[in-house]
Design an enzyme around this catalytic site. Sequence first.
Site, PDB file in Angstrom:
ATOM      1  N   TYR A   1      -3.618  -0.307   9.839  1.00 62.90           N
ATOM      2  CA  TYR A   1      -3.399  -0.643   8.422  1.00 62.90           C
ATOM      3  C   TYR A   1      -1.968  -0.297   8.014  1.00 62.90           C
ATOM      4  CZ  TYR A   1      -4.590  -0.762   3.382  1.00 62.90           C
ATOM      5  OH  TYR A   1      -4.656  -1.044   2.029  1.00 62.90           O
TER       6      TYR A   1
ATOM      7  N   SER B   1       0.847  -1.202   0.000  1.00 62.87           N
ATOM      8  CA  SER B   1       0.000   0.000   0.000  1.00 62.87           C
ATOM      9  C   SER B   1       0.878   1.246   0.000  1.00 62.87           C
ATOM     10  CB  SER B   1      -0.854  -0.019   1.272  1.00 62.87           C
ATOM     11  OG  SER B   1      -1.429   1.234   1.546  1.00 62.87           O
TER      12      SER B   1
END
Length: 264
Positions: A157, A144
Amino acid sequence: MVNFSLEGKVALVTGASYGIGFAIATAFAQAGATIVFNDIKQELVDKGLAAYKEKGIDAHGYVCDVTDEDAVNAFVAQVEKEVGVIDILVNNAGIIKRIPMCEMSAAQFRQVIDVDLNAPFIVSKAVIPGMIKKGHGKIINICSMMSELGRETVSAYAAAKGGLKMLTRNIASEYGEFNIQCNGIGPGYIATPQTAPLRERQADGSRHPFDAFIVAKTPAARWGTPEDLMGPAVFLASDASDFVNGHVLYVDGGILAYIGKQPK
Ligand code: NAP
Ligand code: GCO
């Protein structure tokens, strides 16, 4: 000749009923691979199977929660028996919880780490022995922007995806000698159900402020699409990338290269 073909390869893409995983699996099938995917619920697997069929792809779908080590081991054994030993693994299944850190419970934090970091460890270790026996293997971890950057509300996250970048490097380090390449793809902001809340139109019809922020932050001046990840994924799954190991390929329209728009 450079070889991007995946002919004869068995590819497992986790959580690939829809979204990024579905696009990557579709690209693999178009390059010749046999597709295996899983999801947590049967209804999602059925939906995925129908979507692959619509594209002319005869995919193999299974129910499996990637955080459950025993279930993953049984699933991989079943795939090896019913489809074949896995040549390509994409650790795609993931979740996000957007909660300010001081309001997040430890249980919520752990849940994100469990799906986004522990599960790639669990699934990778289940497929690596088969890859070693076969003499080759490709593992692609879906990282990510948050493998590099932080932002408000995504502490778990970002911790998971930062950890996944290092798990990627470690798998490359530990199993490179067995002709296994483990790389990451770091998608930028991609229009999928996961990011839908960030793109919702406002009551007055204007863009969500985060939507406008991302478009301004991206040199490509748009959100990515799952299809933007197809070419990079095929490259990292194919023989064309056999000397690329432990790398994260950011597919972000240039976000990480950009300081941001200068004030007018
Ligand atoms: P998505 O639309 O939410 O799809 C994620 C998939 O993973 C869903 O099918 C989901 O099933 C499945 N899944 C979740 N937990 C699972 C579990 N425990 N076991 C098995 N399957 C599970 O997400 P996406 O946007 O396509 O994202 C795919 C991956 O790319 C994720 O790792 C995400 O973090 C990453 N990523 C996304 C973006 C983006 O902008 N969209 C950017 C960078 C990275 P359910 O529907 O049942 O939950
Ligand atoms: C968020 C987003 C991101 C993206 C993606 C960026 O809330 O900031 O959901 O984390 O999904 O992972 O690469």
